[in-house]
Design an enzyme around this catalytic site. Structure first.
Site, PDB file in Angstrom:
ATOM      1  CB  SER A  44      -0.995  -0.156   1.252  1.00 32.84           C
ATOM      2  OG  SER A  44      -1.513  -0.886   0.824  1.00 32.84           O
ATOM      3  N   GLY A 229      -4.164  -2.152  -1.051  1.00 34.34           N
ATOM      4  CA  GLY A 229      -3.526  -1.821  -2.244  1.00 34.34           C
ATOM      5  C   GLY A 229      -2.836  -0.533  -2.065  1.00 34.34           C
ATOM      6  N   GLY A 231      -2.412   3.818  -4.043  1.00 31.30           N
ATOM      7  CA  GLY A 231      -3.267   4.385  -4.811  1.00 31.30           C
ATOM      8  C   GLY A 231      -4.467   5.330  -5.108  1.00 31.30           C
ATOM      9  CB  CYS A 256      -7.349  -1.756   3.441  1.00 35.27           C
ATOM     10  SG  CYS A 256      -6.389   0.180   3.253  1.00 35.27           S
ATOM     11  CD  GLN A 260     -10.603   2.708  -0.155  1.00 31.45           C
ATOM     12  OE1 GLN A 260      -9.231   3.345  -0.886  1.00 31.45           O
ATOM     13  NE2 GLN A 260      -9.742   3.989   0.994  1.00 31.45           N
ATOM     14  N   GLY A 300      -4.909   6.612   2.193  1.00 31.45           N
ATOM     15  CA  GLY A 300      -4.556   8.244   2.375  1.00 31.45           C
ATOM     16  C   GLY A 300      -6.273   8.272   1.509  1.00 31.45           C
ATOM     17  CG  HIS A 340      -4.208  -2.404   7.135  1.00 26.81           C
ATOM     18  ND1 HIS A 340      -4.201  -3.225   6.134  1.00 26.81           N
ATOM     19  CD2 HIS A 340      -4.650  -0.952   6.977  1.00 26.81           C
ATOM     20  CE1 HIS A 340      -3.918  -2.081   5.215  1.00 26.81           C
ATOM     21  NE2 HIS A 340      -4.159  -0.558   5.693  1.00 26.81           N
ATOM     22  CD  GLU A 342      -3.901  -6.656   7.111  1.00 23.91           C
ATOM     23  OE1 GLU A 342      -5.232  -6.730   6.844  1.00 23.91           O
ATOM     24  OE2 GLU A 342      -3.914  -5.468   6.424  1.00 23.91           O
TER      25      GLU A 342
END
Lengths: 365, 151
Positions: A44, A229, A231, A256, A260, A300, A340, A342
């Site tokens: 990420s 991931g 971007g 995450c 989205q 972000g 997260h 994890e």
């Protein structure tokens, strides 16, 4: 002398760390106090220069086990102090040597708290680490580079071909005999997701982000995970289309970026956060139970809940800024979290999400 | 090099400070960051006019002034001071500027300032490193950098 120059002209001088040379990317900060190896290898962070707010890094060295992907994923690293005499029984090399061995540039000697204050007030921005230029020259070069949000980093970090998770070479694969087949759509997954699923009796197959829904379903999954991931999720229409085709057919879990993508599949838009959520102590409230969870975060962008449709509801919110942290569906086997579960690094308080996912699979089976 | 000594400047140091200032202006011109050539009388008058809100500090080697720092109130902003450090070429890269800056910053804290501002000439990365290390934010501007340090 090595410099860190930000897009707005802010400049810091320090010492070269790692490979030296030049590195540029979106400059982001993490407030996690430990876990630098996990952060460095977290996909990420692709395309980003990571600032560690905590003033000491490298003090317990680098080991073989704490990697979250095949390689260092950050473009560059900014620390206040890099310890060159690590002390830990698993340590095999220093932080400096680790960065150098993979050609990643860093800078030490920066007041990372001052830098963090700058990024918090002005927002994240592009920046460059350089050993060969004046601040003027670095700034001019930086301003000619494309901004972070224009690149699809998922395609850079995704698996090249499908693979079954058998653990890292030389390390145990996980406990128990696999009972259920789980497919993880790799948009930048962390190994700990695979470890935790394997530990819960799942046979885990990771597939590239461009794998079609039909090809994923041909693996006969009992459940599908949409991974974290890097971007801007707004660039990932191809992945959203795949998610749309899979929802409702098998139990799904989004983490995450995967969360989205699920939100986008249900009509929501995403927006860029001013300075993101990156750290290991973010408080999240579960709206269904009323409980507050301390979570590990690295994102972000966030979901705008206004556009959500199809019966999906917000299940969790961030207590600092009220952004969406989880989705669920009252009648479909669907669950997603922005944080997260994890960890790696961060608190393990939220691994229960994997238990819930496996429970969801069992209920449907 | 003989051991340098540091002190808060008095009128007795005015001639030495003026000489360092003149040498730096000769070398850097408008890029020196000094308002213009100063006579010993100008310097003495400036020191006398500070009345506790500003000060100069000097470094002397073999009895001669080789560098100085000046800290003065920023007229445009309450609670802010402007700081500059100037050294003869022979006194650079020896940690003298750092010592003078630390003395001026200590004075600024004791005088109740909340922050200090100043400029750095282009290419002076050693000064940038010093200010980065103590928490200043420096900004690239035409011909150099401007820094701001919260106290």
């Amino acid at each position: 002398m090595t410099l860190l120059v930000l897009e707005d002209g802010t400049a810091f001088a320090g010492k070269a760390l790692g490979a030296g040379g030049e590195a540029h990317g979106e400059v982001v900060f993490s407030t996690a106090m430990t876990g630098y190896q996990e952060m460095l290898t977290d996909p990420s962070y692709a395309g980003q220069v990571l600032v560690l707010t905590y003033p000491l890094a490298g003090n317990y060295g680098i080991n073989r086990e704490d990697v979250e992907s095949k390689r260092i994923q950050v473009r560059g690293l900014v620390v206040h102090e890099a310890c060159d005499l690590p002390s830990h029984w698993r340590a095999e090399m220093t932080l400096h040597d680790y960065l150098a061995s993979q050609g990643v540039a860093g800078i030490s000697g920066v007041d990372t708290r001052a830098l963090t204050r700058r990024l918090r007030s002005a927002g994240v921005m592009m920046g460059t680490i350089t050993s060969d230029e004046t601040a003027d020259e670095a700034l001019a070069r930086l301003r000619s580079l494309p901004p972070y949000g224009e690149s699809d980093y998922v395609r850079e970090v995704t698996a090249e071909k499908p693979y079954d998770w058998d653990g890292e070479p030389g390390l145990p694969a996980g406990r128990g005999k696999p009972q259920r087949q789980v497919v993880v759509m790799d948009t930048g997954l962390k190994y700990n997701i695979l470890r935790l699923l394997r530990d819960r009796g799942c046979r885990v197959t990771a597939v590239p982000c461009t794998t079609s829904a039909e090809d994923i379903l041909s693996l006969k999954p009992d459940g599908i995970v949409f991974s974290p991931g890097p971007g801007d999720p707004a660039l990932l229409d191809y992945a959203v289309a795949t998610v749309k085709s899979l929802v409702g057919r098998v139990p799904v879990l989004g983490i995450c970026l995967g969360h989205q993508l699920l939100g986008r599949a249900f009509g929501a838009k995403t927006f860029k956060l001013k300075f993101g959520h990156r750290g290991a102590n973010h408080p999240v409230k579960d709206l269904l139970s009323g409980r507050v969870h301390i979570t590990a975060q690295n994102h972000g962008y966030a979901l705008d809940a206004d556009g959500l449709s199809g019966g999906v509801e917000v299940s969790q919110v961030h207590l600092n800024d009220g952004t969406v942290e989880g989705l669920w569906h009252p009648s479909e086997p669907l669950l997603s979290i922005q944080y997260h579960s994890e960890a790696s690094p961060g608190p393990l308080d939220n691994v229960y999400v994997f238990d819930r996912f496996v429970q969801m699979i069992e209920e449907v089976a | 090099m003989p051991e340098p000594t540091y002190r808060q400047a008095t009128a007795d140091d005015a001639a030495g400070i003026a000489a360092v200032g003149a040498a730096v202006i000769d070398e850097l011109g408008e890029g020196s960051g000094l308002p213009g050539a100063m006579t010993a009388g100008d310097v003495a008058e400036r020191i006398a006019g500070y009345s506790g809100k500003g000060a100069m500090f000097v470094c002397a080697v073999d009895g001669g002034v080789c560098g100085f720092a000046a800290l003065e109130p920023e007229p445009q902003e309450e609670g802010c001071a402007v700081m500059g450090v100037w050294l003869l070429p022979s006194a650079r890269r020896k940690g003298i500027g750092r010592e003078l800056a630390l003395m001026a910053l200590e004075f600024a804290r004791n005088a109740g300032y909340a922050k200090v501002r100043g400029t750095l000439p282009a290419g002076n990365e050693a000064a940038l490193a010093f200010f980065s290390e103590i928490g200043a934010l420096a900004q690239v501007v035409a011909g150099g950098m401007q820094y701001e340090l919260p106290l």
